[in-house]
Enzyme design. Sequence first.
Site, mmCIF file in Angstrom:
data_model
loop_
_atom_site.group_PDB
_atom_site.id
_atom_site.type_symbol
_atom_site.label_atom_id
_atom_site.label_comp_id
_atom_site.label_asym_id
_atom_site.label_seq_id
_atom_site.Cartn_x
_atom_site.Cartn_y
_atom_site.Cartn_z
ATOM 1 N N ARG A 39 -26.948 -20.932 -13.037
ATOM 2 C CA ARG A 39 -27.293 -22.122 -12.249
ATOM 3 C C ARG A 39 -26.258 -22.408 -11.167
ATOM 4 N NH1 ARG A 39 -26.523 -26.970 -14.073
ATOM 5 N NH2 ARG A 39 -26.828 -26.391 -16.262
ATOM 6 N N TYR A 91 -45.188 -30.022 7.689
ATOM 7 C CA TYR A 91 -45.947 -29.460 6.570
ATOM 8 C C TYR A 91 -46.385 -30.608 5.640
ATOM 9 C CZ TYR A 91 -46.699 -27.063 2.135
ATOM 10 O OH TYR A 91 -47.216 -26.626 0.956
ATOM 11 N N ASP A 150 -37.168 -27.105 10.557
ATOM 12 C CA ASP A 150 -37.892 -26.196 9.677
ATOM 13 C C ASP A 150 -38.313 -24.992 10.526
ATOM 14 O OD1 ASP A 150 -39.880 -24.861 8.166
ATOM 15 O OD2 ASP A 150 -40.353 -26.688 7.065
ATOM 16 N N LYS A 158 -43.063 -17.777 2.686
ATOM 17 C CA LYS A 158 -43.933 -17.366 3.784
ATOM 18 C C LYS A 158 -43.435 -16.044 4.385
ATOM 19 C CE LYS A 158 -45.609 -21.377 2.635
ATOM 20 N NZ LYS A 158 -45.303 -22.622 3.308
HETATM 21 C C1 LIG Z 1 -44.937 -23.970 2.864
HETATM 22 C C2 LIG Z 1 -44.030 -24.766 3.698
HETATM 23 C C3 LIG Z 1 -43.021 -25.555 3.135
HETATM 24 C C4 LIG Z 1 -42.869 -25.706 1.626
HETATM 25 O O1 LIG Z 1 -42.472 -24.489 1.054
HETATM 26 P P1 LIG Z 1 -42.814 -24.088 -0.473
HETATM 27 O O2 LIG Z 1 -42.133 -22.766 -0.595
HETATM 28 O O3 LIG Z 1 -44.305 -24.042 -0.611
HETATM 29 O O4 LIG Z 1 -42.212 -25.126 -1.350
HETATM 30 C C5 LIG Z 1 -42.162 -26.230 3.985
HETATM 31 N N1 LIG Z 1 -42.289 -26.145 5.324
HETATM 32 C C6 LIG Z 1 -43.259 -25.410 5.904
HETATM 33 C C7 LIG Z 1 -43.357 -25.366 7.392
HETATM 34 C C8 LIG Z 1 -44.159 -24.694 5.123
HETATM 35 O O5 LIG Z 1 -45.125 -23.984 5.712
#
Ligand SMILES: *Cc1c(COP(=O)(O)O)cnc(C)c1O
Length: 405
Positions: free
Chosen positions: A67, A121, A186, A211
């Site tokens: 952790r 998001y 982001d 992603k």
């Molecule tokens: C999917 C997504 C998130 C969240 O990510 P997870 O891995 O699903 O928790 C945050 N920001 C953007 C732009 C996303 O597409």
Amino acid sequence: METTQRRAPATEAVHAGRDDLAALGLHAVPLDLSTTYPSRDSRDEARRIDAFAATGARLDGPPIYARVDNPTTARFETALARLEGTQDAVAFASGMAALSACLLARSALGLRHVVAVRPLYGSSDHLLSSGLLGTEVTWTDPAGIADAIRPDTGLVVVETPANPTLAEIDLRAVAHDCGSVPLLADNTFATPVLQRPAESGARIVLHSATKYLGGHGDVLGGAVACDEEFAGALRQVRFATGAVLHPLAGYLLLRGLATLPVRMRAASATAAELAARLAADPRVSAVHYPRIGGAMVSFEVHGDPHAVIGGVRLITPAVSLGSVDTLIQHPASISHRVVPAGARADGGVSEQLLRMSVGLEDPADLWADLDTALASADPGDPGPGHGAEDNPARRLKETRTSDSA
Ligand SMILES: *Cc1c(COP(=O)(O)O)cnc(C)c1O
């Protein structure tokens, strides 16, 4: 962190985080699944635990407990930091865990107010709007950021290109308006291949590694690329709250980074071609495709968007994005369902909008599938090739920029 000289991104993608392998007599990255590590010197472990408690810096010497730190995940963090051009990076169990850690790191200092720009998001919007972590949000447009900042503002949060409208924000201008408040960008959609927000003044670069970084739709993960000081705060939050990335996920994400530049370039070329075809199609009322490019295309249809979702065969009708195969979804129903309808509309997320994540298939096969799906959504339409090419109103509509978001 590694101390090798600056290399081109394509080189970093396949070498960063692996520079010690040859000296270890290894070629593939070792996967360390240990939860704990033996040590006969508990005085030394006490000293190293104290050091971690003071700054959150990566442990010197061997790991102690999974952790706190994991060597395989640390390789992914090192590689991502090099690609984003930041001092450090910290990995989490998901993108939402990464965003939560950023919010907690700031509110632990009493800085509970967040300024944010829509659209974000859907779950990020929900996390901020709900105040679930004890934060309070002020939504504004990019031009309103400076005025929205208060003495207790701990973060400014933006996404560019934004999910799902692909609206773009001028990060340099926004970073300037943030003053001393850290700007969190982001960068999930652009990836460091197309945009390195830290170079434009964003102190915190967030990724849903689920992603493009993973890239194959089989790993959930998140990461924050940032300076050493904020990374230390994030490691302490991660240790205290436990949202660590599993080492196998760290292994797969490092592997994903190796092909990130070629995947992004190939998928972006196909996405640009599909965006142009959609823009010339009379069944499509608007196309959103970022100036900086990328593998995401959003478009609005005159007909029933649900029929497009039901009509695709090669393309997978599914939420998420960034995989080798093409996915399409209806944001108002799925990815942004948790955002109230009024707020969705404020962010430009219309009921007619579809969001497509373009993969590595042949563009002609993808277009054939889209063409059929569009026809099923608009049965009375004469179909493509009936005057679409010479209709100037269907030209590619540029994604909205900062002044109109
Ligand atoms: C999917 C997504 C998130 C969240 O990510 P997870 O891995 O699903 O928790 C945050 N920001 C953007 C732009 C996303 O597409």
